[in-house]
Design a protein around this motif. Structure first.
Motif, PDB file in Angstrom:
ATOM      1  N   ALA A  59       0.933  -1.145  -0.064  1.00 34.18           N
ATOM      2  CA  ALA A  59       0.018  -0.008   0.059  1.00 34.18           C
ATOM      3  C   ALA A  59       0.898   1.224  -0.056  1.00 34.18           C
ATOM      4  CB  ALA A  59      -0.954  -0.067   1.146  1.00 34.18           C
ATOM      5  N   LEU A  62       2.324   1.680  -3.358  1.00 39.78           N
ATOM      6  CA  LEU A  62       1.076   2.367  -4.250  1.00 39.78           C
ATOM      7  C   LEU A  62       1.186   3.879  -3.962  1.00 39.78           C
ATOM      8  CD1 LEU A  62      -1.468   1.981  -6.370  1.00 39.78           C
ATOM      9  CD2 LEU A  62      -2.516   1.586  -4.278  1.00 39.78           C
ATOM     10  N   ILE A  63       1.090   4.377  -2.846  1.00 36.41           N
ATOM     11  CA  ILE A  63       1.011   5.575  -2.653  1.00 36.41           C
ATOM     12  C   ILE A  63       2.266   6.423  -3.097  1.00 36.41           C
ATOM     13  CG2 ILE A  63       0.801   7.440  -0.857  1.00 36.41           C
ATOM     14  CD1 ILE A  63      -1.564   5.945  -1.260  1.00 36.41           C
ATOM     15  N   THR A 111      -4.838   6.569  -7.835  1.00 33.74           N
ATOM     16  CA  THR A 111      -4.655   5.614  -6.659  1.00 33.74           C
ATOM     17  C   THR A 111      -5.881   4.803  -6.463  1.00 33.74           C
ATOM     18  OG1 THR A 111      -2.890   7.168  -5.618  1.00 33.74           O
ATOM     19  CG2 THR A 111      -3.724   5.260  -4.243  1.00 33.74           C
ATOM     20  N   TRP A 112      -6.926   5.496  -6.180  1.00 31.26           N
ATOM     21  CA  TRP A 112      -8.221   4.609  -6.003  1.00 31.26           C
ATOM     22  C   TRP A 112      -8.462   3.736  -7.022  1.00 31.26           C
ATOM     23  CZ3 TRP A 112     -10.173   3.063  -1.500  1.00 31.26           C
ATOM     24  CH2 TRP A 112      -9.840   4.014  -0.410  1.00 31.26           C
ATOM     25  N   ALA A 115      -6.298   0.755  -7.034  1.00 31.50           N
ATOM     26  CA  ALA A 115      -6.623   0.114  -5.903  1.00 31.50           C
ATOM     27  C   ALA A 115      -8.095  -0.670  -6.158  1.00 31.50           C
ATOM     28  CB  ALA A 115      -6.682   1.010  -4.627  1.00 31.50           C
ATOM     29  N   TRP A 125      -7.403  -4.133   2.564  1.00 32.58           N
ATOM     30  CA  TRP A 125      -6.461  -3.594   1.482  1.00 32.58           C
ATOM     31  C   TRP A 125      -7.124  -1.842   1.173  1.00 32.58           C
ATOM     32  CZ3 TRP A 125      -2.164  -2.379  -1.115  1.00 32.58           C
ATOM     33  CH2 TRP A 125      -2.487  -1.971  -2.309  1.00 32.58           C
ATOM     34  N   VAL A 129      -5.219   1.642   1.850  1.00 31.14           N
ATOM     35  CA  VAL A 129      -4.943   2.747   0.854  1.00 31.14           C
ATOM     36  C   VAL A 129      -5.606   4.099   1.337  1.00 31.14           C
ATOM     37  CG1 VAL A 129      -5.360   3.153  -1.300  1.00 31.14           C
ATOM     38  CG2 VAL A 129      -4.553   1.076  -0.628  1.00 31.14           C
ATOM     39  N   SER A 133      -3.361   7.378   1.926  1.00 33.01           N
ATOM     40  CA  SER A 133      -3.664   8.121   0.592  1.00 33.01           C
ATOM     41  C   SER A 133      -3.789   9.605   1.295  1.00 33.01           C
ATOM     42  CB  SER A 133      -4.664   7.912  -0.238  1.00 33.01           C
ATOM     43  OG  SER A 133      -6.007   7.970   0.549  1.00 33.01           O
TER      44      SER A 133
END
Length: 174
Positions: A59, A62-63, A111-112, A115, A125, A129, A133
């Motif tokens: 996570a 990803l950010i 991002t969303w 995800a 998860w 996130v 975020s």
């Protein structure tokens, strides 16, 4: 023919002191943040175990992958422009704020989107996130940091950033 000066103008002693003090503040911040991050990361890894710590790192990755979208690489450009055009300070800072606001919104959407598009978009998860975020919001305050950097006044910014880092570290531990 173009005349080339023999020597560069020397930095006045007071200016040199300000530069060295600024470097000291920045160096101290990096050392404190690195040492604290190492300690907390090791502690969190031991507490969460391999699977949950891996999910946390995924996570965070990803950010971090979409963070450049939020910042647009505006920091050094803004500092340069604030140094070269101090009279336009308000205009430059407000323009940077609006550009970064657009970047934060775009980074959140990306991002969303990513995800939610994963085959295993589980509630744990998505919650992780969502919490991580929120860190995109810190990008909006970077314009203030750039203003202080342009004036070589990093002491207050370092103190504030270190305080925020301590609070976020405590939240992470909690």
């Amino acid at each position: 023919m173009i005349a080339i000066p023999d020597k560069k103008p020397a930095v006045p002693r007071a200016g040199l002191r300000r530069i060295l003090a600024n470097l000291g503040w920045l160096g101290m911040e990096r050392i404190i943040r690195s040492a604290t991050a190492l300690f907390v990361t090791v502690w969190v890894a031991r507490y969460l175990g391999p699977e949950r710590f891996g999910l946390l790192n995924y996570a965070q990755s990803l950010i971090a992958a979409f963070l450049p979208v939020a910042t647009y690489g505006l920091g050094s450009v803004l500092v340069r422009d604030l140094v070269q055009q101090p009279a336009d300070r308000g205009r430059l800072l407000s323009a940077a704020l609006f550009i970064r606001l657009g970047g934060v919104l775009l980074a959140l959407l990306l991002t969303w989107g990513y995800a939610l598009g994963l085959p295993r978009a589980e509630p744990d998860w998505l919650g992780l996130v969502g919490i991580l975020s929120l860190s995109y919001g810190a990008v909006l305050a970077d314009g203030i940091e750039s203003d202080y950097q342009a004036d070589l006044r990093n002491g207050a910014v370092v103190a504030l950033k270190t305080g925020c880092f301590v609070v976020s570290t405590l939240a992470r531990i909690g």
